[in-house]
Design a protein around this motif. Sequence first.
Motif, PDB file in Angstrom:
ATOM      1  N   LYS A  34       2.824  -0.114   5.943  1.00  0.00           N
ATOM      2  CA  LYS A  34       1.729   0.580   5.070  1.00  0.00           C
ATOM      3  C   LYS A  34       2.230   1.685   4.067  1.00  0.00           C
ATOM      4  CE  LYS A  34      -2.818   2.942   5.859  1.00  0.00           C
ATOM      5  NZ  LYS A  34      -3.778   3.308   6.621  1.00  0.00           N
ATOM      6  N   TYR A  57      -4.926  -4.036   5.206  1.00  0.00           N
ATOM      7  CA  TYR A  57      -5.377  -2.352   5.217  1.00  0.00           C
ATOM      8  C   TYR A  57      -6.368  -2.156   4.196  1.00  0.00           C
ATOM      9  CZ  TYR A  57      -0.892  -1.735   7.762  1.00  0.00           C
ATOM     10  OH  TYR A  57       0.095  -1.871   8.684  1.00  0.00           O
ATOM     11  N   TRP A  58      -6.439  -2.633   3.140  1.00  0.00           N
ATOM     12  CA  TRP A  58      -7.417  -2.267   2.016  1.00  0.00           C
ATOM     13  C   TRP A  58      -8.549  -3.325   1.540  1.00  0.00           C
ATOM     14  CZ3 TRP A  58      -2.250  -1.066   1.863  1.00  0.00           C
ATOM     15  CH2 TRP A  58      -1.579   0.217   2.002  1.00  0.00           C
ATOM     16  N   GLU A  65      -9.079  -1.009  -3.907  1.00  0.00           N
ATOM     17  CA  GLU A  65      -9.319  -0.286  -2.787  1.00  0.00           C
ATOM     18  C   GLU A  65      -8.034   0.430  -2.320  1.00  0.00           C
ATOM     19  OE1 GLU A  65     -12.447  -3.211  -2.676  1.00  0.00           O
ATOM     20  OE2 GLU A  65     -10.552  -3.416  -2.884  1.00  0.00           O
ATOM     21  N   LEU A  66      -6.870  -0.382  -2.807  1.00  0.00           N
ATOM     22  CA  LEU A  66      -5.489   0.265  -2.458  1.00  0.00           C
ATOM     23  C   LEU A  66      -5.140   1.401  -3.494  1.00  0.00           C
ATOM     24  CD1 LEU A  66      -2.511   0.396  -1.523  1.00  0.00           C
ATOM     25  CD2 LEU A  66      -2.126  -1.641  -3.244  1.00  0.00           C
ATOM     26  N   GLY A 117      -7.008   4.352  -1.912  1.00  0.00           N
ATOM     27  CA  GLY A 117      -6.240   4.557  -0.597  1.00  0.00           C
ATOM     28  C   GLY A 117      -5.113   5.194  -1.081  1.00  0.00           C
TER      29      GLY A 117
END
Length: 213
Positions: A16, A54-55, A60-61, A64
């Motif tokens: 991550k 994760y996203w 969304e990343l 993030g």
Amino acid sequence: MFYNQNVQKSKSENSKEKILAAATKLFAQKGFDGVSIREICKEAEVNICMISYYWGGKKELYQGIIEDLLERQIAYTKTFLNYDQSPSQMSTKEKIELLFLITDKFIDYFYSNISSDLILLLKEQQKPRFFATSPAFSYLRELVASLLNKKPDDREIIFKTLFIIAQINSPRILAGFSLRLLGREEFNQEDIKIIKENVKFYINALIKEARID
């Protein structure tokens, strides 16, 4: 079993962090539209499915990255700032001392804990909601307002708080220009000391102008 779970968790967290670092670098260099998910994964040396895990996606990343910065900022400020204590409960002396402490700590953090790639991303991509959603910025504005006996949403308070932040950030935001004038590639401790002194000079000018004893 317990050992294997810890190893898997460590590898997952490492992946991550690698994705966040790679995405920050590429977004800063090429902008949101100029970067693909595949390119980020190649840079991070991870499987493409990790971003979905994760996203969910590139948008969304990107968000993030900002949320990760806010989380780290909040964790750092909690080491010296009690968000539950309202500035209105403090004496004038305590407010002034806290204001100097906050700006000193902000400078230490901004010049030591934020990568050049992230600085460039924040600058180039113009994320106005970052400061708007930052608890540290909101608390600083509340503190300045209380010290000057005004409301946090007063236009004068908003500008004065922004000017304090600008005093802290501008050499780093304009690093290419600042460092070229200084003739070096990085800010050193003497530079940071001068930045702190200039911020204190501005705050003292505010205090003097407001005739605060």
